[in-house]
Enzyme design. Structure first.
Site, mmCIF file in Angstrom:
data_model
loop_
_atom_site.group_PDB
_atom_site.id
_atom_site.type_symbol
_atom_site.label_atom_id
_atom_site.label_comp_id
_atom_site.label_asym_id
_atom_site.label_seq_id
_atom_site.Cartn_x
_atom_site.Cartn_y
_atom_site.Cartn_z
ATOM 1 N N CYS A 74 1.174 -1.324 0.145
ATOM 2 C CA CYS A 74 -0.166 0.340 -0.074
ATOM 3 C C CYS A 74 0.989 1.417 -0.525
ATOM 4 O O CYS A 74 1.726 1.600 0.604
ATOM 5 C CB CYS A 74 -1.241 -0.100 1.063
ATOM 6 S SG CYS A 74 -2.031 1.492 1.358
ATOM 7 N N CYS A 183 -0.755 4.280 -6.105
ATOM 8 C CA CYS A 183 -1.663 3.223 -5.555
ATOM 9 C C CYS A 183 -1.718 2.506 -5.913
ATOM 10 O O CYS A 183 -2.039 1.683 -7.695
ATOM 11 C CB CYS A 183 -3.210 4.040 -5.117
ATOM 12 S SG CYS A 183 -4.102 2.534 -4.437
#
Length: 260
Positions: A74, A183
């Site tokens: 992440c 992302c």
């Protein structure tokens, strides 16, 4: 660090499966455990303190499963919490940062785009990376709403198309030749992005680089799994497993709904 114990991965949902897939392709004999913290997605809208607390919770769960290495799959958790994680826990961590370096190094127009979450773009780590390339114009765009749509399984919805067109239009107008996806959810949007941006614009994400780094760290620690059989892949989500199951349809994986 044992050879057969699993590689642990966590993300604020299903996005980090793009990182898991790259690791699985490169290291098919490794056992893996993946936590999809979809209940708390997206991390990008949360405070730094919340992101650190969630990252610690996920790390402790994976350590209780004997993870030999943890991939923070992440961008937001990496840029906001990995320094604290490395201080608190005695296990190797691999983080995910937007791949600005290859884009800034190879750009011909000296203009690149970065599509990322608010948490990543506002982080100290991200801004330190951007500051290294003063001769390159970096157009930053927060992908408001994209993670929620992906988590809901709405990858090909009209709303997704509209958001992507809105976010990418200024980059196209500015003549970017590289688009950095900041992302781990966003690689699943590449087919839609490709329909919007010019053909010559190269898209960069972090999956392959993270897989190579994982292999390198395990090799240095003499911890590669020497068992020639296919590794077991366990996925836990604290929300519905429907979208996770759809994304992992082509892989042999055990997917469970679990509170963590």
């Amino acid at each position: 660090m044992s050879n057969t114990t699993p590689i642990g991965l966590f993300d604020s949902g299903i996005g980090g499966t793009s990182i898991w897939a790259a690791i699985n392709d490169l290291l098919p004999h490794e056992n893996t455990i993946y936590l999809a913290d979809s209940k708390n997605a997206p991390y990008g809208q949360r405070s730094k303190e919340e992101i650190i607390a969630l990252s610690c919770k996920n790390t402790e769960y994976l350590l209780n499963q004997n993870a030999k290495l943890i991939v923070v799959a992440c961008n937001t958790a990496t840029t906001n919490a990995i320094t604290e994680l490395r201080t608190l826990y005695d296990v190797p961590f691999i983080g995910i940062e937007p791949a600005i370096k290859p884009a800034a190094t190879h750009t011909k127009t000296q203009i690149i785009g970065v599509l990322a979450t608010k948490g990543t773009i506002n982080s100290q780590l991200f801004n330190a990376a951007v500051a290294k390339y003063k001769n390159v114009k970096i157009i930053e765009q927060i992908g408001f709403g994209l993670v929620q749509l992906i988590e809901n399984g709405d990858l090909h919805s009209p709303e997704m198309t509209e958001l992507l067109q809105t976010y990418l239009a200024p980059m196209i107008k500015a003549n970017i030749d590289y688009l950095v996806l900041g992302c781990t959810h966003y690689p699943y949007l590449i087919p839609q992005i490709r329909k919007i941006i010019p053909e010559h614009v190269k898209i960069i994400d972090s999956g392959e680089a993270v897989a190579r780094q994982t292999s390198s760290i395990l090799t240095v620690n003499n911890a590669l799994n020497s068992d020639p059989t296919k590794g077991a892949a366990l996925f836990y989500t604290n929300a519905s497993k429907k979208v996770l199951s759809e994304i992992l349809n082509d892989y042999e994986a055990t997917i469970s709904e679990k509170e963590f």
